[in-house]
Design a protein around this motif. Structure first.
Motif, PDB file in Angstrom:
ATOM      1  N   GLN A  69       1.559  12.852   2.664  1.00 49.95           N
ATOM      2  CA  GLN A  69       0.151  12.545   2.927  1.00 49.95           C
ATOM      3  C   GLN A  69      -0.165  11.103   2.568  1.00 49.95           C
ATOM      4  O   GLN A  69      -0.929  10.440   3.271  1.00 49.95           O
ATOM      5  CB  GLN A  69      -0.750  13.482   2.123  1.00 49.95           C
ATOM      6  CG  GLN A  69      -0.710  14.913   2.621  1.00 49.95           C
ATOM      7  CD  GLN A  69      -1.720  15.784   1.911  1.00 49.95           C
ATOM      8  OE1 GLN A  69      -2.187  15.460   0.822  1.00 49.95           O
ATOM      9  NE2 GLN A  69      -2.063  16.897   2.528  1.00 49.95           N
ATOM     10  N   ALA A  70       0.414  10.631   1.481  1.00 54.51           N
ATOM     11  CA  ALA A  70       0.168   9.247   1.079  1.00 54.51           C
ATOM     12  C   ALA A  70       0.635   8.297   2.172  1.00 54.51           C
ATOM     13  O   ALA A  70      -0.038   7.326   2.514  1.00 54.51           O
ATOM     14  CB  ALA A  70       0.897   8.953  -0.238  1.00 54.51           C
ATOM     15  N   MET A  71       1.786   8.613   2.756  1.00 59.41           N
ATOM     16  CA  MET A  71       2.316   7.764   3.808  1.00 59.41           C
ATOM     17  C   MET A  71       1.402   7.808   5.027  1.00 59.41           C
ATOM     18  O   MET A  71       1.133   6.780   5.651  1.00 59.41           O
ATOM     19  CB  MET A  71       3.717   8.232   4.187  1.00 59.41           C
ATOM     20  CG  MET A  71       4.417   7.279   5.088  1.00 59.41           C
ATOM     21  SD  MET A  71       6.060   6.999   4.515  1.00 59.41           S
ATOM     22  CE  MET A  71       6.923   8.109   5.595  1.00 59.41           C
ATOM     23  N   GLN A  72       0.930   9.002   5.352  1.00 56.95           N
ATOM     24  CA  GLN A  72       0.056   9.126   6.521  1.00 56.95           C
ATOM     25  C   GLN A  72      -1.241   8.348   6.321  1.00 56.95           C
ATOM     26  O   GLN A  72      -1.703   7.659   7.228  1.00 56.95           O
ATOM     27  CB  GLN A  72      -0.242  10.606   6.784  1.00 56.95           C
ATOM     28  CG  GLN A  72       0.941  11.334   7.363  1.00 56.95           C
ATOM     29  CD  GLN A  72       0.715  12.823   7.413  1.00 56.95           C
ATOM     30  OE1 GLN A  72       0.038  13.385   6.570  1.00 56.95           O
ATOM     31  NE2 GLN A  72       1.280  13.467   8.401  1.00 56.95           N
ATOM     32  N   LEU A  73      -1.813   8.457   5.131  1.00 56.69           N
ATOM     33  CA  LEU A  73      -3.059   7.727   4.873  1.00 56.69           C
ATOM     34  C   LEU A  73      -2.812   6.221   4.925  1.00 56.69           C
ATOM     35  O   LEU A  73      -3.651   5.461   5.407  1.00 56.69           O
ATOM     36  CB  LEU A  73      -3.627   8.128   3.507  1.00 56.69           C
ATOM     37  CG  LEU A  73      -4.339   9.471   3.467  1.00 56.69           C
ATOM     38  CD1 LEU A  73      -4.656   9.868   2.038  1.00 56.69           C
ATOM     39  CD2 LEU A  73      -5.618   9.425   4.284  1.00 56.69           C
ATOM     40  N   VAL A 131       0.842  -1.199   0.000  1.00 55.53           N
ATOM     41  CA  VAL A 131       0.000   0.000   0.000  1.00 55.53           C
ATOM     42  C   VAL A 131       0.875   1.246   0.000  1.00 55.53           C
ATOM     43  O   VAL A 131       0.642   2.184  -0.763  1.00 55.53           O
ATOM     44  CB  VAL A 131      -0.955   0.003   1.217  1.00 55.53           C
ATOM     45  CG1 VAL A 131      -1.772   1.273   1.236  1.00 55.53           C
ATOM     46  CG2 VAL A 131      -1.868  -1.198   1.171  1.00 55.53           C
ATOM     47  N   MET A 132       1.921   1.218   0.806  1.00 55.25           N
ATOM     48  CA  MET A 132       2.755   2.407   0.911  1.00 55.25           C
ATOM     49  C   MET A 132       3.489   2.673  -0.399  1.00 55.25           C
ATOM     50  O   MET A 132       3.484   3.794  -0.898  1.00 55.25           O
ATOM     51  CB  MET A 132       3.752   2.248   2.050  1.00 55.25           C
ATOM     52  CG  MET A 132       4.498   3.511   2.363  1.00 55.25           C
ATOM     53  SD  MET A 132       5.202   3.467   3.997  1.00 55.25           S
ATOM     54  CE  MET A 132       6.437   2.208   3.788  1.00 55.25           C
ATOM     55  N   MET A 133       4.099   1.633  -0.954  1.00 59.26           N
ATOM     56  CA  MET A 133       4.885   1.861  -2.163  1.00 59.26           C
ATOM     57  C   MET A 133       4.011   2.329  -3.322  1.00 59.26           C
ATOM     58  O   MET A 133       4.379   3.242  -4.053  1.00 59.26           O
ATOM     59  CB  MET A 133       5.643   0.587  -2.547  1.00 59.26           C
ATOM     60  CG  MET A 133       6.865   0.375  -1.678  1.00 59.26           C
ATOM     61  SD  MET A 133       7.944  -0.910  -2.319  1.00 59.26           S
ATOM     62  CE  MET A 133       6.886  -2.328  -2.267  1.00 59.26           C
ATOM     63  N   THR A 134       2.862   1.696  -3.467  1.00 58.00           N
ATOM     64  CA  THR A 134       2.007   2.089  -4.586  1.00 58.00           C
ATOM     65  C   THR A 134       1.488   3.501  -4.400  1.00 58.00           C
ATOM     66  O   THR A 134       1.474   4.293  -5.341  1.00 58.00           O
ATOM     67  CB  THR A 134       0.810   1.134  -4.713  1.00 58.00           C
ATOM     68  OG1 THR A 134       1.215  -0.147  -4.333  1.00 58.00           O
ATOM     69  CG2 THR A 134       0.293   1.112  -6.125  1.00 58.00           C
ATOM     70  N   SER A 135       1.054   3.804  -3.194  1.00 60.69           N
ATOM     71  CA  SER A 135       0.461   5.130  -2.998  1.00 60.69           C
ATOM     72  C   SER A 135       1.510   6.210  -3.201  1.00 60.69           C
ATOM     73  O   SER A 135       1.224   7.269  -3.738  1.00 60.69           O
ATOM     74  CB  SER A 135      -0.168   5.238  -1.614  1.00 60.69           C
ATOM     75  OG  SER A 135       0.813   5.141  -0.624  1.00 60.69           O
ATOM     76  N   MET A 136       2.750   5.917  -2.790  1.00 62.67           N
ATOM     77  CA  MET A 136       3.771   6.946  -2.931  1.00 62.67           C
ATOM     78  C   MET A 136       4.263   7.063  -4.368  1.00 62.67           C
ATOM     79  O   MET A 136       4.627   8.152  -4.808  1.00 62.67           O
ATOM     80  CB  MET A 136       4.928   6.664  -1.978  1.00 62.67           C
ATOM     81  CG  MET A 136       4.494   6.951  -0.559  1.00 62.67           C
ATOM     82  SD  MET A 136       5.727   6.691   0.691  1.00 62.67           S
ATOM     83  CE  MET A 136       7.058   7.666   0.130  1.00 62.67           C
ATOM     84  N   ALA A 137       4.249   5.968  -5.089  1.00 64.73           N
ATOM     85  CA  ALA A 137       4.770   6.008  -6.461  1.00 64.73           C
ATOM     86  C   ALA A 137       3.952   6.950  -7.331  1.00 64.73           C
ATOM     87  O   ALA A 137       4.490   7.702  -8.126  1.00 64.73           O
ATOM     88  CB  ALA A 137       4.777   4.608  -7.060  1.00 64.73           C
ATOM     89  N   LEU A 138       2.654   6.927  -7.177  1.00 66.85           N
ATOM     90  CA  LEU A 138       1.820   7.776  -8.016  1.00 66.85           C
ATOM     91  C   LEU A 138       1.820   9.213  -7.506  1.00 66.85           C
ATOM     92  O   LEU A 138       1.816  10.157  -8.285  1.00 66.85           O
ATOM     93  CB  LEU A 138       0.397   7.233  -8.081  1.00 66.85           C
ATOM     94  CG  LEU A 138      -0.413   7.847  -9.198  1.00 66.85           C
ATOM     95  CD1 LEU A 138       0.056   7.362 -10.543  1.00 66.85           C
ATOM     96  CD2 LEU A 138      -1.887   7.545  -9.032  1.00 66.85           C
ATOM     97  N   THR A 139       1.823   9.352  -6.167  1.00 67.79           N
ATOM     98  CA  THR A 139       1.845  10.699  -5.613  1.00 67.79           C
ATOM     99  C   THR A 139       3.130  11.412  -6.006  1.00 67.79           C
ATOM    100  O   THR A 139       3.141  12.619  -6.207  1.00 67.79           O
ATOM    101  CB  THR A 139       1.728  10.652  -4.087  1.00 67.79           C
ATOM    102  OG1 THR A 139       0.873   9.594  -3.725  1.00 67.79           O
ATOM    103  CG2 THR A 139       1.173  11.934  -3.557  1.00 67.79           C
ATOM    104  N   ARG A 140       4.212  10.627  -6.129  1.00 67.65           N
ATOM    105  CA  ARG A 140       5.481  11.219  -6.521  1.00 67.65           C
ATOM    106  C   ARG A 140       5.355  11.891  -7.890  1.00 67.65           C
ATOM    107  O   ARG A 140       5.899  12.964  -8.116  1.00 67.65           O
ATOM    108  CB  ARG A 140       6.557  10.129  -6.555  1.00 67.65           C
ATOM    109  CG  ARG A 140       7.950  10.670  -6.785  1.00 67.65           C
ATOM    110  CD  ARG A 140       9.018   9.673  -6.393  1.00 67.65           C
ATOM    111  NE  ARG A 140       8.877   8.413  -7.084  1.00 67.65           N
ATOM    112  CZ  ARG A 140       8.927   7.234  -6.500  1.00 67.65           C
ATOM    113  NH1 ARG A 140       9.098   7.149  -5.205  1.00 67.65           N
ATOM    114  NH2 ARG A 140       8.790   6.128  -7.185  1.00 67.65           N
ATOM    115  N   GLU A 141       4.618  11.260  -8.787  1.00 68.44           N
ATOM    116  CA  GLU A 141       4.427  11.857 -10.121  1.00 68.44           C
ATOM    117  C   GLU A 141       3.732  13.213  -9.993  1.00 68.44           C
ATOM    118  O   GLU A 141       4.089  14.167 -10.670  1.00 68.44           O
ATOM    119  CB  GLU A 141       3.569  10.936 -11.007  1.00 68.44           C
ATOM    120  CG  GLU A 141       4.179   9.586 -11.255  1.00 68.44           C
ATOM    121  CD  GLU A 141       4.738   9.432 -12.663  1.00 68.44           C
ATOM    122  OE1 GLU A 141       4.774  10.428 -13.400  1.00 68.44           O
ATOM    123  OE2 GLU A 141       5.158   8.311 -12.995  1.00 68.44           O
ATOM    124  N   ALA A 142       2.732  13.250  -9.122  1.00 66.39           N
ATOM    125  CA  ALA A 142       1.995  14.502  -8.965  1.00 66.39           C
ATOM    126  C   ALA A 142       2.872  15.551  -8.301  1.00 66.39           C
ATOM    127  O   ALA A 142       2.898  16.707  -8.709  1.00 66.39           O
ATOM    128  CB  ALA A 142       0.730  14.269  -8.149  1.00 66.39           C
TER     129      ALA A 142
END
Lengths: 380, 321
Positions: free
Chosen positions: A295-299, A201-212
């Motif tokens: 934020q992705a990490m916190q969620l 969950v963490m890696m996926t959420s951060m990978a996309l947020t990183r693009e943004a």
């Protein structure tokens, strides 16, 4: 050395004021600061109970003599047992135990009443699901005395005859699936789910947020890539990483901890694959909500916390109050724990865990739907 | 210019975008012909980026309609994306990928084949071959800009949208960049470029000026300067700072700005301006002569006028778009 001459309270004040303004602006972090202690308090304080009561049990009994009834009602009176299933055969009880529908199977032989009246030593068999040794221990420890007391009382009402027939009750306890009560057997398979949950969950959420966050998302969206292509492209690499983790954890479970592996390997892999897919999609969904990697990490952690506590990984699922169990049912980890423990420790076949598998598939569908719904090919 | 509709590459009317209660782009109309280089000008936060994003399908307009390359701007954004090259204001390629890796990624997204030929040719054309394995994140501003341009034109788009492409780039790199843009336009590529720089605006065939979401001027640089109706006088002499203070606020004097050794005095009413300058002309140490109104003078006037409009409405000027 601390240089007092260079220390200015004004500058410190400026730093503090700036930090507090930034803290207040970052609503999510602020919410987490308040939310996490609250969630933890409620979960630890109310939901967690290491001595679960009202455990579902199945009664295998063919006779309806007063002695049997006395023992059953005495067991229910302890509050540990709740007889919500009645089976006519041992095989039926076995199935219920394997699928996890019940925690105990209490077998009262058909000649129980006769043996009591004859003065023989009557026997009852209690099979406990000991995959989680802690959860079953309370119920098992009260068992012998309660049953004997009940029998004595029942005999007492039967006046004179009871006095000269001191046939003691013989309670046979089988700790099923984990006879030695080794807690690693329960913990290690559960850990696979926990590790996957955290990293996927963490890696996926951060990978996309990183693009943004880095501004590359705008460019990506300006090029002709469809949401499905972007989602799969982002999600599949992490499935591969998940596969590596699975190999490591299962290897360690076998070699380091000697956890038994009774069930079908391919069935387990299927379950893991569905679970990991659900997790990466959840991560992807989170990344559509979070603006920054922080934020992705916190969620991720906000979701991880209840998962670890309410899924039955750390504390007995059946020990929690109804509302906590209801929350637990909405966590993929809960269902994955059931699947992996049933397959590894109980040797469950597809029939026994199909329901849990389908729930995991429902999570995949739901998260994929939410993610695609939230994901925009525009910057609106 | 012909009015042949086939020749219109961008033809949008009434484009409107609101964020919350702020109207960032307010009924913008824009027409760009094939092979033209059109400058898109306006102050910070005037809606340039938002307009460009609507044109390339990154934002959905709240109102308005039109076509880009013949495709409907509201419904055919995928088709538009295939034939448009969009260079974002901020460098938006992968800093942890090398130049060649970035280009390969882009080439595959556009399904160019064979990928390596497209990548090699693009590297060659922009003089990036020797740096192909350098990580994009370690490039200087000028090289990053070259890479971004290379990636945007690799799929041979018909329309290039450039959002402040030369911000933070040195003059030599800027000059080379513009030479490249003109070369591409010569090959038939249409370019819409947003900028703050006056010299860049003057390199465009036509310009559009947007202010607080409204298109307020359009045409060639000469047209825009003429249509502004501004008159300019140059004042030469010593102690011009004091002269500037004297002039400021006089009726008819709208702008007073020192340019090296002369003072630009600008106003839209020739009679009033002459009256204001008459006392100066009598001083022996000063000389007053008619000058040429620059594009910058015109823009300053536009900005001054627009700010007033916003202030009356009590609107927030901090629109970051």
């Amino acid at each position: 050395m601390f240089d007092f001459a260079r220390f200015s309270p004004t500058r410190l004040g400026a730093m503090l004021a700036k930090e507090f303004i930034q803290m207040r602006r970052d609503r999510l972090t602020f919410g987490m600061i308040l939310g996490i202690p609250l969630v933890q308090l409620v979960l630890f304080g109310y939901a967690i109970n290491n001595d679960p009561k009202h455990l579902p049990a199945v009664l295998v009994s063919t006779s309806a003599d007063p002695y049997s009834r006395a023992i059953v009602s005495a067991l229910e009176m302890t509050n540990y047992y709740r007889f919500d299933h009645v089976a006519s055969s041992a095989a039926e009880a076995e199935q219920l135990l394997a699928s996890g529908d019940v925690a105990f199977a209490v077998t009262i032989p058909s000649d129980f009443g006769t043996r009591v009246e004859r003065g023989d030593n009557p026997t009852i068999l209690i099979e406990a699901d000991a995959t989680d040794p802690a959860a079953a221990s309370g119920a098992i420890s009260t068992l012998g005395t309660v049953a004997s007391e009940a029998l004595k009382r029942e005999r007492g009402t039967d006046s004179l005859r009871a006095a000269n027939q001191p046939g003691a009750l013989n309670v046979v306890v089988h700790r099923r699936y984990n006879p030695e009560g080794i807690s690693q057997y329960n913990v290690v398979p559960g850990l696979l789910g926990v590790i996957l949950q955290l990293t996927m969950v963490m890696m996926t959420s951060m990978a996309l947020t990183r693009e943004a966050e880095r501004g590359t998302m705008e460019n990506l969206l300006a090029m002709p890539a469809s949401p499905m292509e972007i989602m799969l492209g982002k999600v599949l690499p992490y499935l591969a990483i998940g596969a590596v983790q699975v190999v490591v954890v299962l290897g360690a479970a076998k070699t380091l901890f000697g956890v038994p592996f009774l069930g079908s390997f391919s069935l387990l892999l299927t379950g893991i694959l569905i679970f990991v897919f659900a997790l990466v999609l959840l991560g992807y969904f989170i990344s559509t909500l979070a603006r920054t990697q922080m934020q992705a990490m916190q969620l991720t952690f906000f979701f991880f916390l209840p998962s670890i506590m309410l899924s039955g990984f750390m504390f007995p699922f059946r020990g929690m109050p109804g509302w906590a169990r209801a929350i637990g049912e909405f966590l993929p980890l809960t269902h994955f724990n059931r699947v992996i423990r049933a397959i590894m420790l109980k040797g469950a076949d597809y029939a026994a865990i199909s329901f849990e598998m389908w729930i995991l598939i429902a999570f995949v569908t739901a998260y994929a739907g939410l993610a695609l719904l939230r994901f925009r090919t525009t910057l609106d | 210019m012909t009015d042949d509709p086939d020749e219109s590459v961008i033809d949008v009317t009434g484009l409107t975008k609101r964020f919350g209660n702020k109207t960032v782009v307010d009924h913008a109309t824009l027409k760009v012909k094939r092979g033209e280089i059109v400058g898109f000008l306006g102050p910070n936060g005037s809606g340039k980026t938002t307009t460009i994003r609507m044109i390339c399908g990154l934002l959905t307009p709240d109102e308005g309609s039109g076509t880009v390359l013949g495709f409907d701007v509201l419904t055919e954004s995928l088709e538009i994306k295939n034939e448009v090259g969009y260079m974002t204001q901020k460098f938006s390629f992968y800093e942890d990928l090398s130049i060649a890796e970035n280009l390969t990624f882009v080439a595959r997204l556009y399904r160019l084949s064979p990928v390596s030929r497209y990548v090699d040719e693009t590297l060659e054309r922009l003089g990036l071959s020797s740096r192909r394995n350098q990580l994009a994140g370690t490039l200087s501003g000028g090289w990053k800009q070259r890479l971004a341009l290379a990636a945007c034109i690799m799929h041979q788009p018909k329309l290039l949208l450039l959002d402040e492409p030369t911000a933070g780039v040195d003059p030599k790199a800027r000059r080379e960049f513009w030479d490249e843009i003109h070369e591409l336009a010569g090959e038939g590529l249409t370019v819409l470029v947003s900028t703050h720089y006056m010299d860049e605006a003057e390199r465009c065939h036509r310009i559009n000026y947007i202010s607080y979401g409204k298109m307020i001027a359009e045409g060639t640089v000469t047209d825009v300067v003429r249509d502004s109706g501004l008159v300019t006088y140059l004042v030469h002499g010593p102690r011009l700072e004091r002269v500037a203070t004297e002039l400021a606020g006089l009726p008819g004097v709208e702008q007073v700005a020192p340019f090296g050794n002369s003072l630009h005095v600008v106003g839209s009413d020739p009679k009033l301006l002459k009256r204001a300058l008459a006392p100066l002309a009598k001083r022996p140490e000063l000389s007053v002569e008619p000058g040429e109104t620059s594009l910058e003078d015109v823009f300053i006037k536009f900005m001054a006028d627009s700010t007033d409009n916003m202030a009356e409405n009590g609107a927030n000027n901090e629109i970051d778009a």
